[in-house]
Scaffold this active site. Structure first.
Site, PDB file in Angstrom:
ATOM      1  N   GLN A   8       2.789  -9.841  13.209  1.00  0.00           N
ATOM      2  CA  GLN A   8       2.878  -8.582  13.961  1.00  0.00           C
ATOM      3  C   GLN A   8       1.506  -7.946  14.198  1.00  0.00           C
ATOM      4  O   GLN A   8       1.421  -6.872  14.780  1.00  0.00           O
ATOM      5  CB  GLN A   8       3.834  -7.600  13.286  1.00  0.00           C
ATOM      6  CG  GLN A   8       3.324  -6.999  11.980  1.00  0.00           C
ATOM      7  CD  GLN A   8       4.404  -6.168  11.305  1.00  0.00           C
ATOM      8  OE1 GLN A   8       5.360  -6.691  10.743  1.00  0.00           O
ATOM      9  NE2 GLN A   8       4.276  -4.846  11.356  1.00  0.00           N
ATOM     10  N   GLU A  61      10.581   7.166  10.212  1.00  0.00           N
ATOM     11  CA  GLU A  61      10.521   7.588  11.615  1.00  0.00           C
ATOM     12  C   GLU A  61       9.094   7.762  12.137  1.00  0.00           C
ATOM     13  O   GLU A  61       8.915   8.038  13.308  1.00  0.00           O
ATOM     14  CB  GLU A  61      11.315   8.894  11.807  1.00  0.00           C
ATOM     15  CG  GLU A  61      12.808   8.647  11.791  1.00  0.00           C
ATOM     16  CD  GLU A  61      13.620   9.876  12.147  1.00  0.00           C
ATOM     17  OE1 GLU A  61      13.188  10.990  11.786  1.00  0.00           O
ATOM     18  OE2 GLU A  61      14.683   9.710  12.760  1.00  0.00           O
ATOM     19  N   ALA A  72       0.870  -1.191   0.000  1.00  0.00           N
ATOM     20  CA  ALA A  72       0.000   0.000   0.000  1.00  0.00           C
ATOM     21  C   ALA A  72       0.906   1.241   0.000  1.00  0.00           C
ATOM     22  O   ALA A  72       0.779   2.136   0.841  1.00  0.00           O
ATOM     23  CB  ALA A  72      -0.974  -0.005   1.173  1.00  0.00           C
ATOM     24  N   LEU A  73       1.821   1.253  -0.937  1.00  0.00           N
ATOM     25  CA  LEU A  73       2.920   2.224  -0.920  1.00  0.00           C
ATOM     26  C   LEU A  73       2.441   3.643  -1.219  1.00  0.00           C
ATOM     27  O   LEU A  73       1.541   3.856  -2.021  1.00  0.00           O
ATOM     28  CB  LEU A  73       3.990   1.801  -1.942  1.00  0.00           C
ATOM     29  CG  LEU A  73       4.558   0.393  -1.729  1.00  0.00           C
ATOM     30  CD1 LEU A  73       5.615   0.086  -2.796  1.00  0.00           C
ATOM     31  CD2 LEU A  73       5.154   0.233  -0.332  1.00  0.00           C
ATOM     32  N   GLY A 131       5.571   8.394   1.426  1.00  0.00           N
ATOM     33  CA  GLY A 131       6.486   8.126   2.538  1.00  0.00           C
ATOM     34  C   GLY A 131       7.421   6.972   2.183  1.00  0.00           C
ATOM     35  O   GLY A 131       8.642   7.058   2.370  1.00  0.00           O
ATOM     36  N   HIS A 132       6.841   5.889   1.658  1.00  0.00           N
ATOM     37  CA  HIS A 132       7.681   4.765   1.220  1.00  0.00           C
ATOM     38  C   HIS A 132       8.626   5.214   0.101  1.00  0.00           C
ATOM     39  O   HIS A 132       9.787   4.818   0.045  1.00  0.00           O
ATOM     40  CB  HIS A 132       6.813   3.620   0.687  1.00  0.00           C
ATOM     41  CG  HIS A 132       5.918   2.997   1.718  1.00  0.00           C
ATOM     42  ND1 HIS A 132       4.564   3.164   1.732  1.00  0.00           N
ATOM     43  CD2 HIS A 132       6.214   2.194   2.772  1.00  0.00           C
ATOM     44  CE1 HIS A 132       4.044   2.489   2.734  1.00  0.00           C
ATOM     45  NE2 HIS A 132       5.012   1.899   3.390  1.00  0.00           N
ATOM     46  N   GLN A 162       9.536   1.539  16.616  1.00  0.00           N
ATOM     47  CA  GLN A 162       9.910   0.346  15.844  1.00  0.00           C
ATOM     48  C   GLN A 162      11.409   0.365  15.503  1.00  0.00           C
ATOM     49  O   GLN A 162      12.073  -0.669  15.517  1.00  0.00           O
ATOM     50  CB  GLN A 162       9.074   0.276  14.563  1.00  0.00           C
ATOM     51  CG  GLN A 162       9.488  -0.819  13.602  1.00  0.00           C
ATOM     52  CD  GLN A 162       8.523  -1.017  12.454  1.00  0.00           C
ATOM     53  OE1 GLN A 162       7.597  -1.772  12.568  1.00  0.00           O
ATOM     54  NE2 GLN A 162       8.742  -0.345  11.334  1.00  0.00           N
ATOM     55  N   SER A 196      -0.306   4.065   5.353  1.00  0.00           N
ATOM     56  CA  SER A 196      -1.153   3.204   4.516  1.00  0.00           C
ATOM     57  C   SER A 196      -2.573   3.155   5.062  1.00  0.00           C
ATOM     58  O   SER A 196      -3.518   2.853   4.340  1.00  0.00           O
ATOM     59  CB  SER A 196      -0.570   1.789   4.467  1.00  0.00           C
ATOM     60  OG  SER A 196       0.752   1.849   4.001  1.00  0.00           O
ATOM     61  N   ARG A 197      -2.718   3.438   6.359  1.00  0.00           N
ATOM     62  CA  ARG A 197      -4.054   3.386   6.971  1.00  0.00           C
ATOM     63  C   ARG A 197      -4.905   4.608   6.639  1.00  0.00           C
ATOM     64  O   ARG A 197      -6.121   4.588   6.864  1.00  0.00           O
ATOM     65  CB  ARG A 197      -3.940   3.279   8.490  1.00  0.00           C
ATOM     66  CG  ARG A 197      -3.318   1.982   8.952  1.00  0.00           C
ATOM     67  CD  ARG A 197      -3.029   2.037  10.451  1.00  0.00           C
ATOM     68  NE  ARG A 197      -2.044   1.038  10.818  1.00  0.00           N
ATOM     69  CZ  ARG A 197      -2.328  -0.192  11.220  1.00  0.00           C
ATOM     70  NH1 ARG A 197      -3.556  -0.566  11.328  1.00  0.00           N
ATOM     71  NH2 ARG A 197      -1.375  -1.028  11.520  1.00  0.00           N
TER      72      ARG A 197
END
Ligand code: PAF
Length: 283
Positions: free
Chosen positions: A61, A148, A32-33, A36-37, A153, A186-187
């Site tokens: 996860q 970031e 779901a790029l 940001g990706h 993470q 992606s959300r």
């Protein structure tokens, strides 16, 4: 760009590259790029001979079955974007390929993984450590790139790298935002129109809190400001807000506690049923 579905093929292709002395940049993603990706991929492209992007929605996860089921999957568009960025390999395995057997490993991730996301999503970081360690073992990258936005993470992955003894550089990359301040995620596609309209309040409130800190407010007052401002915003529900040491992820009581590593405010907010995370640096 070659689309690779098997661990055997990607390991062989990258072993060949390593044998020629080429550097390898890995960008692990769940697909779901978005832009940001793209910023991670562009950075990897600029800094490495070979770029591999993994696209894999990692079931271990997710601690919520609905979240896993509704996670957006857009493989065709993802491949088009990666091709346009000059990626060499898109590694897109199935769940069976990555987990031929259940992964029963438990990582001793320590205090960095016990607070915030670790406290709210039991097992989440162990699942991240499982998949990222598999990806590192398979691809043996020179550098690996992480956004970031998922600030904690990165600290957890550094801990996993130290535990497992991987020899690579972790490259943290700045958050990319919409012009109204909403952190790309992606959300975001799951936000309703009303939810999307209210979402930029998160970054606005965080920025206001930085100004408050700059005017001399202490940690407790700044944290109170963020918590009460979110609570006062119709449509947003705060899960947590913590001001932490940027390396250890431990909550600080006064600014001086973070003088060595810097202080970051980490927030998770429900906007309708969409869980959004963000963060901001105080120094
Ligand atoms: O940040 C993500 O998208 C995921 O947690 C990651 C690092 C790709 C592991 O599945």
């Amino acid at each position: 760009m070659e689309i690779v579905r098997t661990t055997k093929r990607i390991s062989e292709a990258l072993a060949e590259a390593r044998a020629k002395g080429l550097s390898i940049g890995l960008v692990p993603t769940m697909g779901a790029l978005h832009a940001g990706h793209k910023s991670l991929v562009d950075r990897a492209r600029a800094e490495n001979d070979i770029v591999v992007v993994s696209v894999f929605v990692n079931p271990t996860q997710f601690n919520n079955a609905t979240d896993l089921a509704t996670y957006p999957r857009t493989e065709e568009a993802d491949c088009a974007m990666l091709q346009g960025c000059g990626v060499d390999f898109a590694f897109i395995p199935t769940v069976e390929e990555m987990y031929p057997e259940p992964d029963t490993r438990t990582f001793d991730l320590g205090p960095v993984a016990e607070v915030m996301e670790g406290a709210m999503r039991p097992g989440h970081f162990n699942g991240v450590a499982q998949i990222v360690s598999k990806l590192f073992a398979i691809t043996q990258p020179t550098r690996a790139y992480f956004g970031e936005k998922d600030f904690q993470q990165i600290a957890v992955i550094r801990r996993m790298v130290a535990l497992e003894g991987f020899d690579l550089e972790i490259v943290p990359c700045p958050i990319v935002r919409e012009s109204d301040g909403l952190a790309l995620s992606s959300r975001n596609v799951r936000l309703t129109a009303e939810g999307r309209a209210i979402a930029p309040a998160i970054h606005r409130i965080l920025r206001e809190s930085v100004a408050l800190a700059g005017s001399g407010a202490d940690v407790a007052a700044v944290a109170d400001y963020v918590r009460s401002s979110i609570a006062a915003t119709d449509g947003l529900e705060l899960e947590y807000y913590q001001i932490v040491d940027a390396l250890t992820m431990q909550p600080i009581a006064c600014w001086n506690d973070a003088r060595q590593n810097g202080a970051v405010g980490c927030i998770t907010v429900y906007d309708g049923d969409v869980r959004l995370i963000d963060n901001i640096r105080y120094f």
